[in-house]
Design a protein around this motif. Sequence first.
Motif, PDB file in Angstrom:
ATOM      1  N   TYR A   1       0.808  -1.220   0.000  1.00 49.31           N
ATOM      2  CA  TYR A   1       0.000   0.000   0.000  1.00 49.31           C
ATOM      3  C   TYR A   1       0.844   1.275   0.000  1.00 49.31           C
ATOM      4  O   TYR A   1       0.303   2.363   0.001  1.00 49.31           O
ATOM      5  CB  TYR A   1      -0.937   0.003   1.213  1.00 49.31           C
ATOM      6  CG  TYR A   1      -1.961  -1.111   1.166  1.00 49.31           C
ATOM      7  CD1 TYR A   1      -3.117  -0.988   0.389  1.00 49.31           C
ATOM      8  CD2 TYR A   1      -1.764  -2.278   1.888  1.00 49.31           C
ATOM      9  CE1 TYR A   1      -4.044  -2.011   0.337  1.00 49.31           C
ATOM     10  CE2 TYR A   1      -2.686  -3.307   1.847  1.00 49.31           C
ATOM     11  CZ  TYR A   1      -3.833  -3.171   1.063  1.00 49.31           C
ATOM     12  OH  TYR A   1      -4.745  -4.179   1.016  1.00 49.31           O
ATOM     13  N   VAL A   2       2.160   1.131   0.038  1.00 52.78           N
ATOM     14  CA  VAL A   2       3.052   2.285   0.047  1.00 52.78           C
ATOM     15  C   VAL A   2       3.127   2.897  -1.350  1.00 52.78           C
ATOM     16  O   VAL A   2       3.253   2.188  -2.347  1.00 52.78           O
ATOM     17  CB  VAL A   2       4.462   1.884   0.529  1.00 52.78           C
ATOM     18  CG1 VAL A   2       5.439   3.040   0.384  1.00 52.78           C
ATOM     19  CG2 VAL A   2       4.401   1.413   1.972  1.00 52.78           C
ATOM     20  N   ASP A   3       3.037   4.222  -1.405  1.00 47.51           N
ATOM     21  CA  ASP A   3       3.141   4.910  -2.687  1.00 47.51           C
ATOM     22  C   ASP A   3       4.490   4.618  -3.328  1.00 47.51           C
ATOM     23  O   ASP A   3       5.522   4.533  -2.651  1.00 47.51           O
ATOM     24  CB  ASP A   3       2.973   6.416  -2.474  1.00 47.51           C
ATOM     25  CG  ASP A   3       2.878   7.174  -3.783  1.00 47.51           C
ATOM     26  OD1 ASP A   3       1.796   7.199  -4.383  1.00 47.51           O
ATOM     27  OD2 ASP A   3       3.916   7.740  -4.203  1.00 47.51           O
ATOM     28  N   ALA A   4       4.487   4.479  -4.661  1.00 46.39           N
ATOM     29  CA  ALA A   4       5.706   4.108  -5.389  1.00 46.39           C
ATOM     30  C   ALA A   4       6.856   5.073  -5.140  1.00 46.39           C
ATOM     31  O   ALA A   4       8.029   4.682  -5.172  1.00 46.39           O
ATOM     32  CB  ALA A   4       5.394   4.027  -6.885  1.00 46.39           C
ATOM     33  N   GLN A   5       6.549   6.340  -4.878  1.00 40.26           N
ATOM     34  CA  GLN A   5       7.588   7.346  -4.652  1.00 40.26           C
ATOM     35  C   GLN A   5       8.420   7.042  -3.411  1.00 40.26           C
ATOM     36  O   GLN A   5       9.573   7.468  -3.308  1.00 40.26           O
ATOM     37  CB  GLN A   5       6.931   8.728  -4.517  1.00 40.26           C
ATOM     38  CG  GLN A   5       7.899   9.872  -4.260  1.00 40.26           C
ATOM     39  CD  GLN A   5       7.183  11.200  -4.113  1.00 40.26           C
ATOM     40  OE1 GLN A   5       5.986  11.316  -4.392  1.00 40.26           O
ATOM     41  NE2 GLN A   5       7.901  12.210  -3.655  1.00 40.26           N
TER      42      GLN A   5
ATOM     43  N   ARG B   1      12.511   3.692   0.367  1.00 41.50           N
ATOM     44  CA  ARG B   1      13.160   4.893   0.924  1.00 41.50           C
ATOM     45  C   ARG B   1      12.675   5.215   2.331  1.00 41.50           C
ATOM     46  O   ARG B   1      13.355   5.931   3.059  1.00 41.50           O
ATOM     47  CB  ARG B   1      12.915   6.105   0.021  1.00 41.50           C
ATOM     48  CG  ARG B   1      13.563   6.030  -1.329  1.00 41.50           C
ATOM     49  CD  ARG B   1      13.727   7.431  -1.920  1.00 41.50           C
ATOM     50  NE  ARG B   1      12.463   8.125  -2.120  1.00 41.50           N
ATOM     51  CZ  ARG B   1      12.207   9.357  -1.676  1.00 41.50           C
ATOM     52  NH1 ARG B   1      13.106  10.022  -0.976  1.00 41.50           N
ATOM     53  NH2 ARG B   1      11.030   9.933  -1.920  1.00 41.50           N
ATOM     54  N   ALA B   2      11.490   4.744   2.692  1.00 42.54           N
ATOM     55  CA  ALA B   2      10.892   5.075   3.984  1.00 42.54           C
ATOM     56  C   ALA B   2      10.861   3.836   4.874  1.00 42.54           C
ATOM     57  O   ALA B   2      10.477   2.755   4.434  1.00 42.54           O
ATOM     58  CB  ALA B   2       9.479   5.626   3.793  1.00 42.54           C
TER      59      ALA B   2
ATOM     60  N   LEU C   1      13.756   8.547   6.326  1.00 44.71           N
ATOM     61  CA  LEU C   1      13.557   8.763   4.888  1.00 44.71           C
ATOM     62  C   LEU C   1      14.908   8.972   4.237  1.00 44.71           C
ATOM     63  O   LEU C   1      15.649   9.895   4.583  1.00 44.71           O
ATOM     64  CB  LEU C   1      12.666   9.983   4.656  1.00 44.71           C
ATOM     65  CG  LEU C   1      12.311  10.315   3.198  1.00 44.71           C
ATOM     66  CD1 LEU C   1      11.534   9.159   2.556  1.00 44.71           C
ATOM     67  CD2 LEU C   1      11.502  11.610   3.125  1.00 44.71           C
ATOM     68  N   ARG C   2      15.249   8.117   3.282  1.00 45.93           N
ATOM     69  CA  ARG C   2      16.546   8.167   2.622  1.00 45.93           C
ATOM     70  C   ARG C   2      16.461   8.906   1.279  1.00 45.93           C
ATOM     71  O   ARG C   2      15.403   8.993   0.671  1.00 45.93           O
ATOM     72  CB  ARG C   2      17.086   6.751   2.383  1.00 45.93           C
ATOM     73  CG  ARG C   2      17.349   5.965   3.661  1.00 45.93           C
ATOM     74  CD  ARG C   2      18.120   4.686   3.362  1.00 45.93           C
ATOM     75  NE  ARG C   2      17.333   3.777   2.543  1.00 45.93           N
ATOM     76  CZ  ARG C   2      16.509   2.876   3.036  1.00 45.93           C
ATOM     77  NH1 ARG C   2      16.337   2.775   4.344  1.00 45.93           N
ATOM     78  NH2 ARG C   2      15.842   2.067   2.241  1.00 45.93           N
ATOM     79  N   ASN C   3      17.626   9.390   0.838  1.00 50.53           N
ATOM     80  CA  ASN C   3      17.766  10.027  -0.472  1.00 50.53           C
ATOM     81  C   ASN C   3      16.684  11.083  -0.706  1.00 50.53           C
ATOM     82  O   ASN C   3      15.872  11.001  -1.632  1.00 50.53           O
ATOM     83  CB  ASN C   3      17.733   8.979  -1.582  1.00 50.53           C
ATOM     84  CG  ASN C   3      18.160   9.550  -2.924  1.00 50.53           C
ATOM     85  OD1 ASN C   3      18.859  10.559  -2.989  1.00 50.53           O
ATOM     86  ND2 ASN C   3      17.715   8.918  -4.003  1.00 50.53           N
ATOM     87  N   VAL C   4      16.683  12.099   0.140  1.00 50.08           N
ATOM     88  CA  VAL C   4      15.685  13.167   0.074  1.00 50.08           C
ATOM     89  C   VAL C   4      15.733  13.875  -1.274  1.00 50.08           C
ATOM     90  O   VAL C   4      16.803  14.166  -1.810  1.00 50.08           O
ATOM     91  CB  VAL C   4      15.919  14.178   1.218  1.00 50.08           C
ATOM     92  CG1 VAL C   4      15.024  15.395   1.068  1.00 50.08           C
ATOM     93  CG2 VAL C   4      15.685  13.506   2.570  1.00 50.08           C
ATOM     94  N   THR C   5      14.555  14.164  -1.828  1.00 53.51           N
ATOM     95  CA  THR C   5      14.429  14.861  -3.104  1.00 53.51           C
ATOM     96  C   THR C   5      13.581  16.119  -2.913  1.00 53.51           C
ATOM     97  O   THR C   5      12.868  16.251  -1.908  1.00 53.51           O
ATOM     98  CB  THR C   5      13.763  13.963  -4.165  1.00 53.51           C
ATOM     99  OG1 THR C   5      12.364  13.826  -3.843  1.00 53.51           O
ATOM    100  CG2 THR C   5      14.405  12.584  -4.218  1.00 53.51           C
TER     101      THR C   5
END
Length: 306
Positions: free
Chosen positions: A77-81, A85-86, A102-106
């Motif tokens: 159920y986690v969003d693909a984005q 990473r979370a 949260l890794r690799n912040v954008t």
Amino acid sequence: MRLRSPGLFLLLLSGLRADVQEREVRAMVGSEVELSCVDFKENAFDLNELHVYWQITVNGKTKTVAYYLSENSSAVYVDAQYKGRAQLSQAGMRHGDFSLRLRNVTPQDEQKFNCLVFKKFERALNMTVALHVAANYSMPVVSAPLSAPQDQDEALTFTCRSMDGYPRPNVYWINRTDNSLLSEALYNSSVSVNSRGLYDVVSVLRVPRAPSLDVGCCIENVLLHQNLTVSSQAETGTFTGTKSGITENGASARAGSPSALAAMLVTGLVVVAVAVVLAHRSRRLPCRRYAGAQAAKPELELTDHV
């Protein structure tokens, strides 16, 4: 009774927004950040009684960043984005720490993240963390006119470029002779978003010709309280700038003679030395004291780039 459908339960969370605790944090692009969500009232939790959700709302649509359900811990159920990473820590949750790593912040992660914790289907915690994202701009590069205009009334054009920063910058041009801000009517700045989601800026300044004109370009990152300033001195009248060096108008020496070449070499070295000194000084020049000081946001918690 256990809830067997996480998707159905997610639909019931949209109305649970009362008594939300809010805090702010900021992180550099590419870094890892922790979004804190801690229950200080209790220090022991049974994972079999917990439902934990981290969510964001984009354009009125709720997206799941991470969640924990005692009977279903998959990431379907986690969003693909946010897949991969979370992350939540089960060891931390046992002691009331429901923080999100949260890794690799954008730049796209600049959102309000909502943490919802339920114990036996009763709400135990509801927190919102506003994540502010930042990235350092490259040191500005100022292109000065290669030669003085033939027409005394012709304006001089300077171009300033800086790349890969976030959030959107403020741009200032400075008269270095008296450290005053130049009028915004004299320059035009264009800001665009590159393929990384970061900002590139190009600013073009046109000013009337003047002896020993010295201007500076300042790129201000308000979120980082950072100013990058570079100057470019235009020598007009007596000297004419060229790509290879500086030559004095009306010199009696022949261009190809050894004395002329030696003079050009010495002059070129002096110009380079002056440019280095100006660049070194400009790094310490805060354009904030000229403008933009009141626009700065309060200091927030900062996670450095890793």
